[in-house]
Design a protein around this motif. Structure first.
Motif, PDB file in Angstrom:
ATOM      1  N   ALA A   1       0.838  -1.205   0.000  1.00 35.52           N
ATOM      2  CA  ALA A   1       0.000   0.000   0.000  1.00 35.52           C
ATOM      3  C   ALA A   1       0.872   1.253   0.000  1.00 35.52           C
ATOM      4  O   ALA A   1       0.591   2.203  -0.741  1.00 35.52           O
ATOM      5  CB  ALA A   1      -0.933  -0.005   1.208  1.00 35.52           C
ATOM      6  N   GLY A   2       1.927   1.267   0.807  1.00 34.32           N
ATOM      7  CA  GLY A   2       2.836   2.414   0.825  1.00 34.32           C
ATOM      8  C   GLY A   2       3.517   2.617  -0.512  1.00 34.32           C
ATOM      9  O   GLY A   2       3.665   3.747  -0.988  1.00 34.32           O
ATOM     10  N   ALA A   3       3.938   1.513  -1.141  1.00 32.64           N
ATOM     11  CA  ALA A   3       4.610   1.605  -2.439  1.00 32.64           C
ATOM     12  C   ALA A   3       3.660   2.145  -3.514  1.00 32.64           C
ATOM     13  O   ALA A   3       4.018   3.061  -4.263  1.00 32.64           O
ATOM     14  CB  ALA A   3       5.140   0.232  -2.849  1.00 32.64           C
ATOM     15  N   ILE A   4       2.469   1.611  -3.564  1.00 30.09           N
ATOM     16  CA  ILE A   4       1.492   2.051  -4.563  1.00 30.09           C
ATOM     17  C   ILE A   4       1.104   3.504  -4.318  1.00 30.09           C
ATOM     18  O   ILE A   4       1.066   4.314  -5.249  1.00 30.09           O
ATOM     19  CB  ILE A   4       0.252   1.132  -4.549  1.00 30.09           C
ATOM     20  N   PHE A   5       0.834   3.822  -3.072  1.00 31.24           N
ATOM     21  CA  PHE A   5       0.426   5.179  -2.733  1.00 31.24           C
ATOM     22  C   PHE A   5       1.532   6.184  -3.060  1.00 31.24           C
ATOM     23  O   PHE A   5       1.281   7.219  -3.677  1.00 31.24           O
ATOM     24  CB  PHE A   5       0.042   5.247  -1.253  1.00 31.24           C
ATOM     25  N   GLY A   6       2.771   5.879  -2.664  1.00 26.50           N
ATOM     26  CA  GLY A   6       3.882   6.790  -2.929  1.00 26.50           C
ATOM     27  C   GLY A   6       4.182   6.942  -4.408  1.00 26.50           C
ATOM     28  O   GLY A   6       4.351   8.056  -4.904  1.00 26.50           O
ATOM     29  N   PHE A   7       4.217   5.841  -5.126  1.00 26.25           N
ATOM     30  CA  PHE A   7       4.605   5.858  -6.539  1.00 26.25           C
ATOM     31  C   PHE A   7       3.483   6.396  -7.427  1.00 26.25           C
ATOM     32  O   PHE A   7       3.664   7.386  -8.147  1.00 26.25           O
ATOM     33  CB  PHE A   7       5.022   4.454  -6.979  1.00 26.25           C
ATOM     34  N   ILE A   8       2.325   5.752  -7.354  1.00 27.49           N
ATOM     35  CA  ILE A   8       1.207   6.152  -8.218  1.00 27.49           C
ATOM     36  C   ILE A   8       0.700   7.539  -7.824  1.00 27.49           C
ATOM     37  O   ILE A   8       0.433   8.378  -8.695  1.00 27.49           O
ATOM     38  CB  ILE A   8       0.066   5.116  -8.177  1.00 27.49           C
ATOM     39  N   GLY A   9       0.581   7.782  -6.531  1.00 28.15           N
ATOM     40  CA  GLY A   9       0.127   9.099  -6.075  1.00 28.15           C
ATOM     41  C   GLY A   9       1.030  10.213  -6.570  1.00 28.15           C
ATOM     42  O   GLY A   9       0.563  11.261  -7.035  1.00 28.15           O
ATOM     43  N   SER A  10       2.337   9.990  -6.499  1.00 27.24           N
ATOM     44  CA  SER A  10       3.282  11.006  -6.975  1.00 27.24           C
ATOM     45  C   SER A  10       3.175  11.206  -8.475  1.00 27.24           C
ATOM     46  O   SER A  10       3.151  12.349  -8.953  1.00 27.24           O
ATOM     47  CB  SER A  10       4.716  10.605  -6.614  1.00 27.24           C
ATOM     48  N   LEU A  11       3.097  10.114  -9.228  1.00 33.97           N
ATOM     49  CA  LEU A  11       2.994  10.244 -10.682  1.00 33.97           C
ATOM     50  C   LEU A  11       1.706  10.958 -11.097  1.00 33.97           C
ATOM     51  O   LEU A  11       1.720  11.772 -12.027  1.00 33.97           O
ATOM     52  CB  LEU A  11       3.093   8.873 -11.355  1.00 33.97           C
ATOM     53  N   VAL A  12       0.612  10.678 -10.406  1.00 33.98           N
ATOM     54  CA  VAL A  12      -0.653  11.345 -10.719  1.00 33.98           C
ATOM     55  C   VAL A  12      -0.546  12.842 -10.428  1.00 33.98           C
ATOM     56  O   VAL A  12      -0.929  13.685 -11.254  1.00 33.98           O
ATOM     57  CB  VAL A  12      -1.825  10.706  -9.930  1.00 33.98           C
ATOM     58  N   LEU A  13      -0.005  13.200  -9.272  1.00 33.60           N
ATOM     59  CA  LEU A  13       0.138  14.618  -8.942  1.00 33.60           C
ATOM     60  C   LEU A  13       1.133  15.316  -9.869  1.00 33.60           C
ATOM     61  O   LEU A  13       0.908  16.463 -10.266  1.00 33.60           O
ATOM     62  CB  LEU A  13       0.547  14.788  -7.481  1.00 33.60           C
ATOM     63  N   ILE A  14       2.214  14.641 -10.233  1.00 33.55           N
ATOM     64  CA  ILE A  14       3.167  15.207 -11.197  1.00 33.55           C
ATOM     65  C   ILE A  14       2.441  15.503 -12.512  1.00 33.55           C
ATOM     66  O   ILE A  14       2.610  16.567 -13.106  1.00 33.55           O
ATOM     67  CB  ILE A  14       4.356  14.247 -11.441  1.00 33.55           C
ATOM     68  N   HIS A  15       1.637  14.554 -12.961  1.00 28.84           N
ATOM     69  CA  HIS A  15       0.894  14.733 -14.218  1.00 28.84           C
ATOM     70  C   HIS A  15      -0.013  15.953 -14.139  1.00 28.84           C
ATOM     71  O   HIS A  15      -0.025  16.777 -15.059  1.00 28.84           O
ATOM     72  CB  HIS A  15       0.079  13.468 -14.513  1.00 28.84           C
ATOM     73  N   PHE A  16      -0.764  16.090 -13.046  1.00 33.42           N
ATOM     74  CA  PHE A  16      -1.689  17.218 -12.934  1.00 33.42           C
ATOM     75  C   PHE A  16      -0.971  18.542 -12.766  1.00 33.42           C
ATOM     76  O   PHE A  16      -1.411  19.551 -13.324  1.00 33.42           O
ATOM     77  CB  PHE A  16      -2.687  16.993 -11.793  1.00 33.42           C
ATOM     78  N   ILE A  17       0.129  18.560 -12.064  1.00 34.45           N
ATOM     79  CA  ILE A  17       0.888  19.805 -11.917  1.00 34.45           C
ATOM     80  C   ILE A  17       1.490  20.218 -13.252  1.00 34.45           C
ATOM     81  O   ILE A  17       1.496  21.390 -13.608  1.00 34.45           O
ATOM     82  CB  ILE A  17       1.965  19.676 -10.828  1.00 34.45           C
ATOM     83  N   ASN A  18       1.983  19.259 -14.006  1.00 34.23           N
ATOM     84  CA  ASN A  18       2.585  19.575 -15.314  1.00 34.23           C
ATOM     85  C   ASN A  18       1.537  19.965 -16.353  1.00 34.23           C
ATOM     86  O   ASN A  18       1.850  20.668 -17.301  1.00 34.23           O
ATOM     87  CB  ASN A  18       3.405  18.395 -15.837  1.00 34.23           C
ATOM     88  N   LYS A  19       0.292  19.550 -16.171  1.00 34.47           N
ATOM     89  CA  LYS A  19      -0.783  19.914 -17.096  1.00 34.47           C
ATOM     90  C   LYS A  19      -1.329  21.309 -16.833  1.00 34.47           C
ATOM     91  O   LYS A  19      -1.870  21.930 -17.718  1.00 34.47           O
ATOM     92  CB  LYS A  19      -1.934  18.912 -16.948  1.00 34.47           C
ATOM     93  N   LYS A  20      -1.171  21.748 -15.584  1.00 35.69           N
ATOM     94  CA  LYS A  20      -1.708  23.049 -15.178  1.00 35.69           C
ATOM     95  C   LYS A  20      -1.006  24.163 -15.968  1.00 35.69           C
ATOM     96  O   LYS A  20       0.199  24.179 -16.099  1.00 35.69           O
ATOM     97  CB  LYS A  20      -1.467  23.241 -13.674  1.00 35.69           C
ATOM     98  N   PRO A  21      -1.801  25.123 -16.495  1.00 37.47           N
ATOM     99  CA  PRO A  21      -1.161  26.246 -17.210  1.00 37.47           C
ATOM    100  C   PRO A  21      -0.321  27.074 -16.253  1.00 37.47           C
ATOM    101  O   PRO A  21      -0.718  27.347 -15.132  1.00 37.47           O
ATOM    102  CB  PRO A  21      -2.333  27.065 -17.742  1.00 37.47           C
ATOM    103  N   GLN A  22       0.852  27.472 -16.718  1.00 34.44           N
ATOM    104  CA  GLN A  22       1.786  28.215 -15.858  1.00 34.44           C
ATOM    105  C   GLN A  22       1.443  29.660 -15.781  1.00 34.44           C
ATOM    106  O   GLN A  22       1.148  30.386 -16.572  1.00 34.44           O
ATOM    107  CB  GLN A  22       3.214  28.045 -16.368  1.00 34.44           C
TER     108      GLN A  22
END
Length: 182
Positions: free
Chosen positions: A161-182
């Motif tokens: 659970a920690g591995a999935i949460f840390g890895f997938i959660g980070s990748l999802v947030l990275i994706h949304f932050i990078n999609k956000k207009p600067q």
């Protein structure tokens, strides 16, 4: 060409070898100590990006790390609170068992914070340092989780659970932050 931004393959290989030797040595000495040290992989990554003056990446890195670890620790303390205040309820008793630590019976084991932190570092390494570094850090992070199970601080479910949460959660947030207009 700035070596801090684009190190040569020889520099990358040398750095990986030094880290691998330290990791194996620490693992052979004491797996629990390995997990205590290598959960801190977030710190060298942050320092690297600070030295490289990649301030936007560093800001996102800190934000995502705080959010993911904050949620993970809120889960831990929610299970602990439920165990201390509502354990007499049969349905709560069944739910909180997932958070029980094998070593001492405390209900603060879900998800593994050490593993979550290590896999946040793995997600960022994979995304921003390339495939070789990403896979290397995923292996190091996996060893953190395995050490937590070996030392009986966590169950395999808590570590996964920690591995999935840390890895997938980070990748999802990275994706949304990078999609956000600067």
């Amino acid at each position: 060409m700035n070596l801090l931004h684009h190190p040569s393959p020889k520099v990358n290989l040398a750095a990986m070898c030094i880290i691998a030797v330290c990791a194996v040595g620490l693992w052979l000495y004491e797996p629990r100590l390995y997990s205590d040290v290598f959960r801190l992989m977030l710190l060298p990554l942050g320092l690297l990006w600070l030295v490289q003056k990649r301030y936007t990446l560093l800001k996102h890195f800190i934000f995502i790390s705080v959010v993911i670890l904050g949620i993970a620790f809120m889960c831990k303390y929610t299970f602990s609170f439920m165990a201390n205040h509502y354990a007499d309820s049969l349905w709560v008793e069944h739910i909180i068992q997932i958070a029980k630590r094998p070593i001492n019976g405390e209900f603060k084991g879900f998800p593994s914070g050490h593993t979550t932190a290590a896999f946040i570092a793995a997600a960022f390494a994979l995304r921003y340092m390339g495939k070789k570094w990403g896979i290397f850090v995923i292996v190091l992070a996996s060893m953190v989780g395995y050490a937590r199970v070996l030392s009986l601080w966590h169950t395999p479910t808590q570590v996964c659970a920690g591995a999935i949460f840390g890895f997938i959660g980070s990748l999802v947030l990275i994706h949304f932050i990078n999609k956000k207009p600067q």
